[in-house]
Design a protein around this motif. Structure first.
Motif, PDB file in Angstrom:
ATOM      1  N   LYS A   1       0.851  -1.190   0.000  1.00  0.00           N
ATOM      2  CA  LYS A   1       0.000   0.000   0.000  1.00  0.00           C
ATOM      3  C   LYS A   1       0.882   1.234   0.000  1.00  0.00           C
ATOM      4  CE  LYS A   1      -4.494  -0.906   1.969  1.00  0.00           C
ATOM      5  NZ  LYS A   1      -5.398  -0.668   3.031  1.00  0.00           N
ATOM      6  N   MET A   2       1.895   1.192   0.832  1.00  0.00           N
ATOM      7  CA  MET A   2       2.787   2.321   0.940  1.00  0.00           C
ATOM      8  C   MET A   2       3.498   2.523  -0.387  1.00  0.00           C
ATOM      9  SD  MET A   2       4.089   3.964   3.759  1.00  0.00           S
ATOM     10  CE  MET A   2       5.550   4.036   4.637  1.00  0.00           C
ATOM     11  N   GLN A   3       3.918   1.425  -1.015  1.00  0.00           N
ATOM     12  CA  GLN A   3       4.585   1.502  -2.301  1.00  0.00           C
ATOM     13  C   GLN A   3       3.600   2.036  -3.350  1.00  0.00           C
ATOM     14  OE1 GLN A   3       7.873   0.956  -2.678  1.00  0.00           O
ATOM     15  NE2 GLN A   3       7.584   1.739  -4.744  1.00  0.00           N
ATOM     16  N   ALA A   4       2.363   1.568  -3.299  1.00  0.00           N
ATOM     17  CA  ALA A   4       1.344   2.019  -4.240  1.00  0.00           C
ATOM     18  C   ALA A   4       1.082   3.509  -4.012  1.00  0.00           C
ATOM     19  CB  ALA A   4       0.064   1.208  -4.091  1.00  0.00           C
ATOM     20  N   LEU A   5       0.993   3.905  -2.753  1.00  0.00           N
ATOM     21  CA  LEU A   5       0.750   5.310  -2.416  1.00  0.00           C
ATOM     22  C   LEU A   5       1.926   6.147  -2.880  1.00  0.00           C
ATOM     23  CD1 LEU A   5      -1.320   7.130  -1.070  1.00  0.00           C
ATOM     24  CD2 LEU A   5      -0.143   6.778   1.091  1.00  0.00           C
ATOM     25  N   ARG A   6       3.129   5.621  -2.659  1.00  0.00           N
ATOM     26  CA  ARG A   6       4.314   6.352  -3.124  1.00  0.00           C
ATOM     27  C   ARG A   6       4.300   6.473  -4.649  1.00  0.00           C
ATOM     28  NH1 ARG A   6       9.284   4.085   0.486  1.00  0.00           N
ATOM     29  NH2 ARG A   6       8.748   5.312   2.288  1.00  0.00           N
ATOM     30  N   ASP A   7       3.975   5.374  -5.313  1.00  0.00           N
ATOM     31  CA  ASP A   7       3.926   5.400  -6.772  1.00  0.00           C
ATOM     32  C   ASP A   7       2.867   6.384  -7.246  1.00  0.00           C
ATOM     33  OD1 ASP A   7       5.929   3.570  -6.896  1.00  0.00           O
ATOM     34  OD2 ASP A   7       4.618   1.830  -7.287  1.00  0.00           O
TER      35      ASP A   7
ATOM     36  N   MET B   1       1.636   8.927  -5.547  1.00  0.00           N
ATOM     37  CA  MET B   1       2.070  10.278  -5.203  1.00  0.00           C
ATOM     38  C   MET B   1       3.179  10.726  -6.153  1.00  0.00           C
ATOM     39  SD  MET B   1       0.281  11.446  -2.998  1.00  0.00           S
ATOM     40  CE  MET B   1       0.258  12.190  -1.444  1.00  0.00           C
ATOM     41  N   ASP B   2       4.052   9.809  -6.508  1.00  0.00           N
ATOM     42  CA  ASP B   2       5.104  10.111  -7.481  1.00  0.00           C
ATOM     43  C   ASP B   2       4.495  10.487  -8.822  1.00  0.00           C
ATOM     44  OD1 ASP B   2       7.682  10.236  -6.684  1.00  0.00           O
ATOM     45  OD2 ASP B   2       8.243   8.163  -7.274  1.00  0.00           O
ATOM     46  N   LEU B   3       3.485   9.670  -9.208  1.00  0.00           N
ATOM     47  CA  LEU B   3       2.811   9.923 -10.471  1.00  0.00           C
ATOM     48  C   LEU B   3       2.085  11.267 -10.427  1.00  0.00           C
ATOM     49  CD1 LEU B   3       2.138   8.789 -13.264  1.00  0.00           C
ATOM     50  CD2 LEU B   3       0.094   7.764 -12.248  1.00  0.00           C
ATOM     51  N   ARG B   4       1.398  11.555  -9.319  1.00  0.00           N
ATOM     52  CA  ARG B   4       0.694  12.823  -9.167  1.00  0.00           C
ATOM     53  C   ARG B   4       1.685  13.982  -9.196  1.00  0.00           C
ATOM     54  NH1 ARG B   4      -3.325  13.403  -4.234  1.00  0.00           N
ATOM     55  NH2 ARG B   4      -4.279  11.659  -5.289  1.00  0.00           N
ATOM     56  N   ARG B   5       2.772  13.824  -8.465  1.00  0.00           N
ATOM     57  CA  ARG B   5       3.800  14.867  -8.430  1.00  0.00           C
ATOM     58  C   ARG B   5       4.358  15.094  -9.828  1.00  0.00           C
ATOM     59  NH1 ARG B   5       9.141  14.485  -8.259  1.00  0.00           N
ATOM     60  NH2 ARG B   5       9.090  12.305  -7.776  1.00  0.00           N
ATOM     61  N   LYS B   6       4.647  14.018 -10.558  1.00  0.00           N
ATOM     62  CA  LYS B   6       5.182  14.129 -11.911  1.00  0.00           C
ATOM     63  C   LYS B   6       4.152  14.801 -12.816  1.00  0.00           C
ATOM     64  CE  LYS B   6       8.459  10.313 -11.818  1.00  0.00           C
ATOM     65  NZ  LYS B   6       8.808   8.991 -12.368  1.00  0.00           N
ATOM     66  N   THR B   7       2.880  14.431 -12.653  1.00  0.00           N
ATOM     67  CA  THR B   7       1.811  15.013 -13.464  1.00  0.00           C
ATOM     68  C   THR B   7       1.694  16.513 -13.166  1.00  0.00           C
ATOM     69  OG1 THR B   7       0.620  12.911 -13.348  1.00  0.00           O
ATOM     70  CG2 THR B   7      -0.617  14.812 -14.088  1.00  0.00           C
ATOM     71  N   GLU B   8       1.674  16.847 -11.884  1.00  0.00           N
ATOM     72  CA  GLU B   8       1.567  18.264 -11.501  1.00  0.00           C
ATOM     73  C   GLU B   8       2.784  19.043 -12.000  1.00  0.00           C
ATOM     74  OE1 GLU B   8       0.890  18.604  -7.307  1.00  0.00           O
ATOM     75  OE2 GLU B   8      -1.124  17.767  -7.450  1.00  0.00           O
ATOM     76  N   LEU B   9       3.952  18.417 -11.872  1.00  0.00           N
ATOM     77  CA  LEU B   9       5.162  19.076 -12.366  1.00  0.00           C
ATOM     78  C   LEU B   9       5.085  19.281 -13.876  1.00  0.00           C
ATOM     79  CD1 LEU B   9       8.176  17.470 -10.419  1.00  0.00           C
ATOM     80  CD2 LEU B   9       7.489  19.857 -10.465  1.00  0.00           C
ATOM     81  N   HIS B  10       4.564  18.243 -14.547  1.00  0.00           N
ATOM     82  CA  HIS B  10       4.429  18.344 -16.007  1.00  0.00           C
ATOM     83  C   HIS B  10       3.432  19.452 -16.376  1.00  0.00           C
ATOM     84  CE1 HIS B  10       4.596  17.048 -20.119  1.00  0.00           C
ATOM     85  NE2 HIS B  10       3.264  16.935 -20.149  1.00  0.00           N
ATOM     86  N   GLU B  11       2.292  19.497 -15.663  1.00  0.00           N
ATOM     87  CA  GLU B  11       1.294  20.551 -15.917  1.00  0.00           C
ATOM     88  C   GLU B  11       1.874  21.929 -15.599  1.00  0.00           C
ATOM     89  OE1 GLU B  11      -2.185  19.605 -13.646  1.00  0.00           O
ATOM     90  OE2 GLU B  11      -2.724  17.903 -14.925  1.00  0.00           O
ATOM     91  N   LEU B  12       2.563  21.998 -14.488  1.00  0.00           N
ATOM     92  CA  LEU B  12       3.190  23.262 -14.094  1.00  0.00           C
ATOM     93  C   LEU B  12       4.216  23.690 -15.141  1.00  0.00           C
ATOM     94  CD1 LEU B  12       3.353  25.379 -11.812  1.00  0.00           C
ATOM     95  CD2 LEU B  12       5.167  24.015 -10.798  1.00  0.00           C
ATOM     96  N   GLU B  13       4.992  22.708 -15.609  1.00  0.00           N
ATOM     97  CA  GLU B  13       5.994  22.980 -16.642  1.00  0.00           C
ATOM     98  C   GLU B  13       5.308  23.467 -17.920  1.00  0.00           C
ATOM     99  OE1 GLU B  13      10.002  23.144 -17.806  1.00  0.00           O
ATOM    100  OE2 GLU B  13       9.288  22.479 -15.851  1.00  0.00           O
ATOM    101  N   GLU B  14       4.177  22.835 -18.293  1.00  0.00           N
ATOM    102  CA  GLU B  14       3.451  23.230 -19.494  1.00  0.00           C
ATOM    103  C   GLU B  14       2.897  24.653 -19.347  1.00  0.00           C
ATOM    104  OE1 GLU B  14       0.495  20.578 -20.993  1.00  0.00           O
ATOM    105  OE2 GLU B  14       1.849  18.857 -20.851  1.00  0.00           O
ATOM    106  N   ARG B  15       2.304  24.963 -18.167  1.00  0.00           N
ATOM    107  CA  ARG B  15       1.793  26.324 -17.930  1.00  0.00           C
ATOM    108  C   ARG B  15       2.919  27.350 -17.989  1.00  0.00           C
ATOM    109  NH1 ARG B  15      -1.237  26.211 -12.532  1.00  0.00           N
ATOM    110  NH2 ARG B  15      -0.261  24.229 -12.354  1.00  0.00           N
TER     111      ARG B  15
END
Length: 156
Positions: free
Chosen positions: A9-15, A17-31
């Motif tokens: 669960k922790m690994q899934a949550l980390r994954d 959260m990692d995916l969300r962080r990467k997505t947000e970073l990607h969106e932020l980068e695009e903006r």
């Protein structure tokens, strides 16, 4: 098992959260990239407008400078023509000054002669009047002489 479950669960949550962080970073980068592109587009547009504005001003100023240069050249040509005309007029003036002075001297001389002429004319008129008086006296004396000669011849 629980530990493995929570680790998964922790690994899934980390994954996740990692995916969300990467997505947000990607969106932020695009903006960020979109804003940068918009700013660059705006700045390029403003730069182009300013560049066109100053190019127009420069072109107008160059046209004005050329026009003023032509006017200065025309004025210099006119000045040269006027200088030549002035020199010609001064030369004509010098040429006419001599005859004018001679004419003025001639006029002064003729005026003096005119004054003498009037005096001589008056003297001539006085002389003629005196001559008439003298001739009358001469006639009277001749007549008287003749009368006296006739008397003398009678007396003789």
């Amino acid at each position: 098992e629980m530990e493995a479950k929570y680790t998964r669960k922790m690994q899934a949550l980390r994954d996740e959260m990692d995916l969300r962080r990467k997505t947000e970073l990607h969106e932020l980068e695009e903006r960020k990239n979109t804003q940068i592109s918009e700013l660059m587009g705006n700045h390029e547009g403003a730069f182009g407008a300013i560049k066109n504005y100053y190019n127009d001003i420069t072109a107008k100023n160059l046209t004005l400078i050329n026009l003023l240069k032509e006017q200065v050249e025309d004025l210099k040509k006119k000045e040269a023509v006027l200088e030549k005309e002035k020199a010609e007029v001064l030369l004509q003036n010098k040429e006419l000054t001599g005859p004018l002075q001679e004419s003025q001297e001639l006029v002064a001389e003729l005026q003096k002669k005119l004054v003498h002429y009037h005096r001589d004319k008056e003297a001539l008129m006085n002389s003629k009047a005196h001559l008439k008086v003298t001739q009358k006296e001469l006639k009277d004396l001749q007549w008287e002489h003749e009368v006296l000669e006739q008397r003398f011849s009678k007396v003789r």
